[in-house]
Scaffold this motif. Structure first.
Motif: not given
Length: 216
Positions: A5-11, A154-158, A160-163
């Motif tokens: 899964f994407p890293d949280a830093a990529d949100l 769009l940055n919640t657990r339910d 979210c969008v990553y780069g």
């Protein structure tokens, strides 16, 4: 085996969406959208999106006499989901763009499945991989998105969008799909030659063309 899964830093920061939808929509191609609805992570790579503007865009929900209970989220803060129900059986997922007080959004039209494919397949009644999320209504069904996600950041657990993990090679542009008005505006952006892009036709909405949906 599914990719990590994407890293949280990529949100993506919510400020990413604080721009003209015509800039946000193509920049979303290659970005990763993940839902945790039902406690199960599902998602993939955005391969198709459409831009919708404010009251001067005849294809937009904002082409009304002002703010309504339905379109109010479009005027809210950027980086939130605008979800609505259409044609009696489809939910549509949009990302709110522009600064608060100015209506705008990007309709997410297609996703290349990556995570939770077994769950997405179950939700889509065993459809083939290329048909799991190759349209806006298919996409929300596969991800479990519904009206409960309307106005969700769009940055919640339910949700979210990553780069993007990698740049998109080639972007196609066309008129929009499934509209009675404003379909000729070339605000639809998609990854060229990607098999997960929708097969919807641009041009005026035909009487029996009621399976794709749009923000109008």
């Amino acid at each position: 085996m599914e990719p990590a899964f994407p890293d949280a830093a990529d949100l993506l920061p919510l400020s990413f969406f604080d721009r003209d939808p015509r800039d946000v929509a193509p920049d979303l191609l290659g970005c990763r959208l993940i839902s945790h609805k039902g406690g199960v992570p599902t998602g993939g790579i955005i391969v198709e999106a459409e831009a919708y503007l404010g009251s001067d865009d005849p294809g937009s929900h904002a082409a009304t006499r002002g703010m309504t209970p339905r379109n109010a989220v479009m005027y809210g803060p950027p980086g939130h989901a605008y979800v609505y129900f259409t044609y009696g059986n489809h939910f549509m997922l949009n990302f709110v763009c522009e600064s608060e007080g100015t209506a705008g959004g990007a309709l997410i039209r297609a996703l290349q499945p990556v995570w939770g494919i077994a769950t997405m397949t179950q939700r889509r009644s065993g459809r083939p991989l290329t048909e799991l999320a190759s349209g806006p209504g298919k996409l929300t069904a596969a991800l479990g998105v519904d009206l409960g996600d309307n106005a969700r950041p769009l940055n919640t657990r339910d949700l979210c969008v990553y780069g993007a993990d990698a740049p998109v090679d080639s972007v196609g542009v066309s008129g929009r799909v499934g509209l009675m008005h404003g379909y000729e505006r070339e605000y639809r952006f998609f990854v060229k030659d990607n098999p997960f892009v929708s097969r919807g036709r641009t041009g005026p909405l035909r009487p029996k063309q009621r399976n794709e949906g749009s923000p109008k």
